[in-house]
Design a protein around this motif. Structure first.
Motif, PDB file in Angstrom:
ATOM      1  N   UNK A 115      10.512  16.639  -1.920  1.00 41.32           N
ATOM      2  CA  UNK A 115      11.254  16.493  -0.402  1.00 41.32           C
ATOM      3  C   UNK A 115      10.546  15.122   0.122  1.00 41.32           C
ATOM      4  N   UNK A 116       8.802  15.260  -0.079  1.00 39.95           N
ATOM      5  CA  UNK A 116       8.038  14.237   0.429  1.00 39.95           C
ATOM      6  C   UNK A 116       8.155  13.112  -0.507  1.00 39.95           C
ATOM      7  N   UNK A 117       8.443  13.055  -1.537  1.00 42.48           N
ATOM      8  CA  UNK A 117       8.712  12.022  -2.405  1.00 42.48           C
ATOM      9  C   UNK A 117       9.991  11.054  -2.022  1.00 42.48           C
ATOM     10  N   UNK A 118      11.109  12.012  -1.862  1.00 38.96           N
ATOM     11  CA  UNK A 118      12.346  11.202  -1.505  1.00 38.96           C
ATOM     12  C   UNK A 118      12.138  10.710   0.020  1.00 38.96           C
ATOM     13  N   UNK A 119      11.329  11.205   0.740  1.00 41.95           N
ATOM     14  CA  UNK A 119      11.035  10.689   2.295  1.00 41.95           C
ATOM     15  C   UNK A 119      10.229   9.300   2.006  1.00 41.95           C
ATOM     16  N   UNK A 120       9.514   9.276   0.901  1.00 43.98           N
ATOM     17  CA  UNK A 120       8.525   8.065   0.720  1.00 43.98           C
ATOM     18  C   UNK A 120       9.293   7.031   0.056  1.00 43.98           C
ATOM     19  N   UNK A 121      10.475   7.112  -0.536  1.00 41.66           N
ATOM     20  CA  UNK A 121      11.275   6.259  -1.133  1.00 41.66           C
ATOM     21  C   UNK A 121      10.565   5.768  -2.560  1.00 41.66           C
ATOM     22  N   UNK A 122       9.535   6.587  -2.940  1.00 44.02           N
ATOM     23  CA  UNK A 122       8.957   6.221  -4.335  1.00 44.02           C
ATOM     24  C   UNK A 122       9.704   7.112  -5.323  1.00 44.02           C
ATOM     25  N   UNK A 123      10.106   5.958  -6.471  1.00 49.87           N
ATOM     26  CA  UNK A 123      11.028   6.607  -7.538  1.00 49.87           C
ATOM     27  C   UNK A 123      10.233   7.142  -8.682  1.00 49.87           C
ATOM     28  N   UNK A 124       8.874   7.020  -8.637  1.00 52.39           N
ATOM     29  CA  UNK A 124       8.194   7.415  -9.955  1.00 52.39           C
ATOM     30  C   UNK A 124       7.723   8.858  -9.791  1.00 52.39           C
ATOM     31  N   UNK A 125       7.953   9.514 -10.658  1.00 57.34           N
ATOM     32  CA  UNK A 125       7.616  11.016 -10.481  1.00 57.34           C
ATOM     33  C   UNK A 125       6.037  10.993 -10.410  1.00 57.34           C
ATOM     34  N   UNK A 126       5.491  12.012  -9.443  1.00 53.62           N
ATOM     35  CA  UNK A 126       4.182  12.050  -9.618  1.00 53.62           C
ATOM     36  C   UNK A 126       3.427  13.244 -10.448  1.00 53.62           C
ATOM     37  N   UNK A 127       2.598  13.435 -10.535  1.00 49.45           N
ATOM     38  CA  UNK A 127       2.176  14.824 -11.319  1.00 49.45           C
ATOM     39  C   UNK A 127       2.936  16.002 -10.585  1.00 49.45           C
ATOM     40  N   UNK A 128       2.631  16.009  -9.150  1.00 41.00           N
ATOM     41  CA  UNK A 128       3.114  16.777  -8.401  1.00 41.00           C
ATOM     42  C   UNK A 128       4.603  17.279  -8.580  1.00 41.00           C
TER      43      UNK A 128
END
Ligand code: GDP
Length: 526
Positions: free
Chosen positions: A85-98
Motif C-alpha cells: 500500500x505504501x508503494x502504491x501511495x508513493x507511485x513507484x512501480x518497481x517492486x522493492x524487496x519488501x
C-alpha cells in the motif's frame, strides 16, 4: 472466531471432495458445509438429465491450498500488504524487496447484474491463482460482504473499505486509488491499452504486437496497471490475451481488473496458462463448476431463504424442473412468443407433461403418470406473468406444483436485498434436476454451473430487441437446444492470434473451445 470453531467429522462430501478446507466455523456460514446435502443425491441415476459427478483434481486442490497460503501471507493486516500500500501511495512501480513477494489483483465491482459480477469474480480468482496474486474484491455498495461468506481461511478477500467513501469518524478509505467504480474505464491512462498506445510499454513490432514487451522507461513505470476487460473493450486492451503482455504484467505489483465477463475460455487460449489449466481441470468443462462451488457461499440470511423455500416447495417432489425466463429489455410487457417458446421447449423435450391444446386436456390428465405428478416446477423471472401461464398449463395435467419465489418487476442495481433474492434463486435453480434457461443470461450460467447441470437453452437471437406484444415474431423452429457443457459462455473474446498477428477462428484453436449455443460470437469450453 473462538465462538464458532470448525466442526469436527466433516465428510468428504461436505468438503466437496477436498475443494473446501475444514478450517471454517459452521454457524457463521452455514451454506459452506451444508451445500453438498442438496446436491449429493442427484448424481445417481443414468437418465440423460442427471448430472455427472465432477471430482476436483488433486492438482487443483494443491493449487487452492497454495493460493490460500498466499492470501493469508499477503492479505490485509500483514507487513507485505502494508508495504504494498505504501508503494502504491508513493507511485513507484518497481517492486522493492519488501513488496516483491506479494503481488495483488483487485477485482472492481460495478453496476452490472449479480450473474455478471459472479462470473467476473470467478474469472479474477482464477487469474489470481494462475499468477500467484492475492485477490482483493472491491465492493459495489457492500455487495460482496452482504451476499457471500469469506472464501479463504484466516484472512479477508474484501478490499479494506469502499473506495472513495469517507469513514464516518473522519479520514477517507484506506485504499489509495480513488473511486474504483467510476474512475476506471477504457479511457484511463493506467489501462494496459492506453499504456501500449502511448508507448509507456514498448513492444517490438508494429502497433505493439511484437513479442518483446518492456517498460519504455522504468522511471515512468506505474505501481499498478488497470485491465479494462469489459464487453466492447478495444484492440489494445484485448492484448491482455497475449503471452508477451502477460509476461510484462507479471512484474506489476498491483493489477486492477474490471470485467463483466467469464474470461476463463480466453485464459485457456493463452499458451502461458494452458498447461496449468489443463492440469487443474482435466475435465475442462467443469472449471466454473469447481471455482463457483469453491468461492461462493451465500451468507446465512440468503442460505436460510434458500433452504426454507426449497424445503417448503421443492424438497417433497421426486423431480424438479427449473425454468429461468429472462427478458433483457427494461419495462418490457410480457411476451407471448417467449412463453410459447418455453412451453414448446418443455413439451418437445418431454420435461413436463403439458397439454398440446386445451381440448387434449382430459386425455392427458388421465394418461399422465404418477411420476409426472411428482414433478415440481420452479419458475424464476422478474415478471409473474410467465409463471401464472405455466401454472395454468401444468395444473391441467398435474394439479399444481409450480412455484415462483419472487417477481421483482425490474432489475435494481445496487440494491442488496434485491441481489440477495437473485442469489437465492440462482441457488434454487441449481438444486433442480433439469434446467431450461434463457440464452445470453449470466444469471442462468451461474445456476447451471453451480448445479453442474447442462441446461436446455432457449436461444434469444437478439436479446436487446425482443418482439413487442403488438409485433410478435413467428416462433423459432427449435425452441431450445441442449447446452454442450455446464460452462458459461465468454461473450466478448479476443479473436486476435498474438503470434500470427491476425484474427483467427477461435473454435479451430483447441478441440475443447467451441462456439456458444446462445451467443454466436462467444466461446465456451465443452
Ligand atoms: P443477466 O443480465 O441475465 O446476464 O444476469 P445478471 O444476473 O447479470 O443481471 C440480471 C439481474 O436482474 C439479476 O442479477 C437480478 O438482479 C435481476 N433478475 C433477473 N432475472 C431475475 C429473476 O428471475 N429473479 C430475480 N430475483 N432477479 C432477477
Amino acid at each position: 472466531f473462538f465462538q464458532d470453531p470448525p466442526p469436527s467429522n466433516l465428510t468428504a462430501s461436505q468438503l466437496l471432495d477436498g475443494l473446501l478446507t475444514a478450517d471454517f466455523g459452521h454457524r457463521s456460514c452455514q451454506s459452506r458445509y451444508e451445500f453438498s446435502s442438496y446436491y449429493a443425491n442427484k448424481t445417481n441415476n443414468a437418465t440423460s438429465h442427471s448430472r455427472p459427478h465432477h471430482k476436483p483434481s488433486p492438482y487443483l486442490l494443491a493449487k487452492l491450498r497454495t493460493h490460500e497460503a498466499i492470501q493469508r501471507r499477503c492479505g490485509q493486516g500483514t507487513a507485505p500488504y502494508a508495504a504494498a500500500i505504501q508503494q502504491l501511495k508513493s507511485g513507484n512501480g518497481v517492486a522493492s524487496t519488501d513488496t516483491e513477494e506479494c503481488r495483488y489483483l483487485v477485482s472492481i465491482s460495478y453496476d452490472r447484474g449479480l450473474g455478471n459480477r459472479m462470473l467476473a469474480t470467478a474469472s479474477a480468482f482464477l487469474y489470481a491463482v494462475l499468477t500467484g496474486r492475492t485477490l482483493l474484491v472491491h465492493q459495489y455498495k457492500h455487495d460482496v460482504g452482504a451476499l457471500f461468506c469469506e472464501p479463504f481461511p484466516g484472512t479477508t478477500w474484501l478490499l479494506p473499505s469502499p473506495s472513495g467513501w469517507p469513514w464516518p469518524w473522519g479520514g477517507s478509505s484506506s485504499f489509495p486509488l480513488g473511486n474504483l467504480r467510476d474512475d476506471y474505464d477504457g479511457s484511463s491512462s493506467s489501462s494496459l491499452g492506453n499504456l501500449l498506445k502511448h508507448n509507456v510499454i514498448s513492444v517490438s513490432g508494429p502497433q505493439g504486437q511484437g513479442n518483446n514487451a518492456t517498460w519504455a522507461d522504468s522511471e515512468q513505470r506505474p505501481p499498478y496497471v488497470y485491465l479494462h476487460l469489459e464487453g466492447g473493450f478495444d484492440f489494445f486492451d484485448k492484448l491482455f490475451f497475449c503471452d508477451e503482455h502477460q509476461r510484462l504484467l507479471h512484474g506489476a505489483p498491483w493489477l486492477l481488473m474490471k470485467t463483466d465477463s467469464y474470461l476463463v475460455p480466453g485464459l485457456f487460449l493463452l499458451p502461458c496458462f494452458r498447461g496449468e489449466l489443463e492440469r487443474m481441470f482435466p475435465e475442462k468443462d467443469a472449471a466454473f463448476h469447481h471455482i463457483g462451488r469453491y468461492l461462493f457461499h451465500p451468507v446465512n440470511d440468503v442460505w436460510s431463504a434458500v433452504k426454507g423455500y426449497y424445503g417448503a416447495n421443492l424438497a417433497g417432489a421426486g423431480h424438479r424442473v427449473g425454468i429461468q425466463i429472462r427478458v433483457f429489455q427494461k419495462g418490457k410487457a410480457p411476451v407471448q412468443r417467449l412463453l410459447d417458446q418455453v412451453l414448446s421447449c418443455v413439451r418437445r423435450e418431454k420435461l413436463l407433461p403439458l397439454p398440446d391444446h386445451d381440448d387434449d386436456q382430459s386425455q392427458i390428465t388421465s394418461s399422465s403418470s404418477s411420476s409426472d405428478k411428482d414433478k415440481a416446477v420452479l419458475v424464476t423471472s422478474l415478471s409473474s406473468w410467465y409463471y401464472e401461464r405455466i401454472r395454468e398449463e401444468y395444473s391441467k395435467v398435474a394439479g399444481g406444483g409450480v412455484h415462483q419465489p419472487s417477481h421483482e418487476g425490474r432489475q435494481k442495481s445496487g440494491d442488496t436485498t434485491h441481489d440477495a433474492r437473485a442469489l437465492s434463486e440462482m441457488y434454487l435453480l441449481s438444486m433442480c434436476d433439469v434446467l431450461v434457461t434463457t440464452g445470453f443470461s449470466t444469471f442462468g450460467y451461474v445456476a447451471q454451473g453451480i448445479g453442474g447441470i447442462r441446461p436446455w437453452i432457449m436461444p434469444t437471437p437478439d436479446p436487446w430487441n425482443m418482439p413487442t406484444p403488438e409485433k410478435e415474431e413467428a416462433p423459432v423452429d427449435r425452441p431450445c437446444v441442449r447446452a454442450s457443457s455446464v460452462e458459461p459462455c465468454f461473450h466478448s473474446p479476443s479473436y486476435y492470434d498474438c503470434k500470427a498477428r491476425r484474427d483467427v477462428d477461435l473454435t479451430k484453436v483447441l478441440p475443447y473451445v467451441r462456439r456458444c449455443e446462445d451467443v454466436s460470437w462467444g466461446i465456451k469450453i465443452a
